[in-house]
Design a protein around this motif. Sequence first.
Motif, short mmCIF file in Angstrom:
data_model
loop_
_atom_site.label_atom_id
_atom_site.label_comp_id
_atom_site.label_asym_id
_atom_site.label_seq_id
_atom_site.Cartn_x
_atom_site.Cartn_y
_atom_site.Cartn_z
N SER A 395 13.09 -2.33 61.82
CA SER A 395 12.92 -1.54 62.56
C SER A 395 11.67 -2.47 63.37
N PRO A 396 12.26 -2.80 64.50
CA PRO A 396 11.15 -3.49 65.41
C PRO A 396 9.91 -2.50 66.04
N SER A 397 10.42 -1.27 65.73
CA SER A 397 9.67 -0.55 66.83
C SER A 397 8.28 0.40 66.16
N ARG A 398 8.56 -0.25 64.28
CA ARG A 398 7.09 0.42 63.77
C ARG A 398 6.03 -1.26 63.62
N ARG A 399 7.47 -2.01 63.67
CA ARG A 399 6.38 -3.06 63.48
C ARG A 399 5.93 -3.41 64.72
N ARG A 400 6.46 -3.36 66.32
CA ARG A 400 5.20 -2.78 67.43
C ARG A 400 4.26 -2.07 67.35
N ARG A 401 4.59 -0.96 66.98
CA ARG A 401 2.99 0.03 66.24
C ARG A 401 2.33 -0.01 66.41
N ILE A 402 2.64 -1.01 64.64
CA ILE A 402 1.58 -2.12 63.76
C ILE A 402 0.85 -3.35 64.08
N ALA A 403 1.36 -4.10 65.47
CA ALA A 403 1.21 -4.96 66.50
C ALA A 403 -0.04 -4.97 66.76
N LYS A 404 0.09 -3.28 67.54
CA LYS A 404 -0.71 -2.57 68.94
C LYS A 404 -1.84 -1.99 68.01
N GLY A 405 -1.23 -1.63 66.79
CA GLY A 405 -3.27 -1.22 66.04
C GLY A 405 -3.37 -2.10 65.59
N SER A 406 -3.18 -3.34 64.46
CA SER A 406 -3.76 -4.75 65.04
C SER A 406 -4.54 -5.58 65.38
N GLY A 407 -3.91 -5.26 66.66
CA GLY A 407 -4.52 -5.98 67.43
C GLY A 407 -3.67 -7.56 67.85
N TYR A 408 -2.94 -7.37 66.90
CA TYR A 408 -2.24 -8.64 66.92
C TYR A 408 -0.71 -8.73 68.00
N GLY A 409 -0.18 -10.21 67.71
CA GLY A 409 1.62 -9.48 68.38
C GLY A 409 2.77 -9.30 67.36
N LEU A 410 3.95 -9.18 67.95
CA LEU A 410 4.20 -8.74 67.19
C LEU A 410 5.68 -9.82 66.54
#
Length: 492
Positions: A395-410
Amino acid sequence: MFEALADRMESAWKKLRGQDKISESNIQEALREVRRALLEADANLQVVKDFVAEVQKKAQGEQVISGVNPGQQFIKIVHDELVTVMGETNVPMAHVEPAPTIVLMAGLQGTGKTTATAKLALHLRKQERNCLLVATDVYRPAAIDQLITLGKQINVPVFELGSDANPVEIARQGVEKAKADGVDTVIIDTAGRLQIDESMMAELAQIKDAVQPHEVLLVVDAMTGQEAANLTRTFHEQIGITGAILTKMDGDTRGGAALSVRRISGQPIKFIGVGEKVEALQPFYPDRMASRILGMGDVLTLVEKAQEEVDLEEAEKLQEKILTAKFDFTDFLKQTRLMKNMGSLSGLVKLIPGMGGKISDDQLQKGEEQLKRVEAMINSMTPEERRDPELLSGSPSRRRRIAKGSGYGLDDVSKLVKDFQKMRSLMQQMGQGRFPGMGMPGMGGGMGGMFGGGDPVGGAPGAPPPGWRGYNTPSPGKKKKKDKKKKGFGSL
């Protein structure tokens, strides 16, 4: 601590390589290195002279045991002499009946005396001894407030009568309060000065006469070197102390104080302060300190730290998860927090035999930062995603959400998920007795990468540091690792 001293000692062992016997000719150069190491560590000159003379006397002509090289045998002789100089055994705190046990804390200003008072109270509380702190430092601004704040932090009551009361009367009433309340141990924090003076000594003597303490502990800044031993001797001659607490042992201390205090003052070191937190107080064990000085690590202290933090029932559950490949991000987060509770990464690494000096402070700092990155990404996951990492793989969309939430890259999140899945699989194989190469999630693909965020550590990216016998390197210790997991230490 002691890195410079350990490096010097190591160069002494090198002088004896290739020899079949410790003799007068080949020992002189090694002894010169030992002498230089101790002097650079700011040990007392007389202690150094006596130490070197004893080592020479014991080492001269010593036959080398089969299978042990002269350097190793010389290390043992030096180790044993270090233990002798520092006091041979741990001297425990007094514990009297009927209660209370009265402890008087003394020392100069700026040594961390008030903090050490709270640290000692917490240490005794862990031994199920309830304490009362007594604030008699009416001279230093906010000294009483500091002790009250520390007391609240560790949930230990503080007795005080304000800054206008007589310190001797505060101490006397504090002890009476402890007796009335059935307190096990009362710890009296006294005033310090920038240097020893008559008024401070007179007040200490009056307090001592008024409360008749069972322990008088002198708090000494370890960074003062050999002056720490002279200070201890002066206080003992004028007041009469029962032991010392060396503070700031985690700082840029060269070790001279630890080597000199017992021999010069005649009084034991009972505790050492190894950090600013109230938990950072350790009983002083001469044999363990000698091992640290010689770069041998300190496994017993490491085990004690783990025992304080590890719930064995939780550890067994986690072991089962690892063996069945059900280890998830929630479990990983628990383990990183457990490690934090045990101390800094650099502090833990130095307790592991053979690891002292193998990993630079810069690499350890990168390792700390990398652990924070991983924790931030895991904290941005939903509870469901933490329990089931497979949800993130497809799930790339889940990973993108986590990246935004943590402040790090996909890419960072994708790498974490990939490394974690790989690690989980490899942990399962380890549990079945197979030891393939192993990486830590988000740590650069290998155990060595943990200490540099993927930067090279003595080799290729993610490679282990020189001398590290980790999972990437086949070693004769395979069976031992498996045995440890059977005993329930897999979570460590």
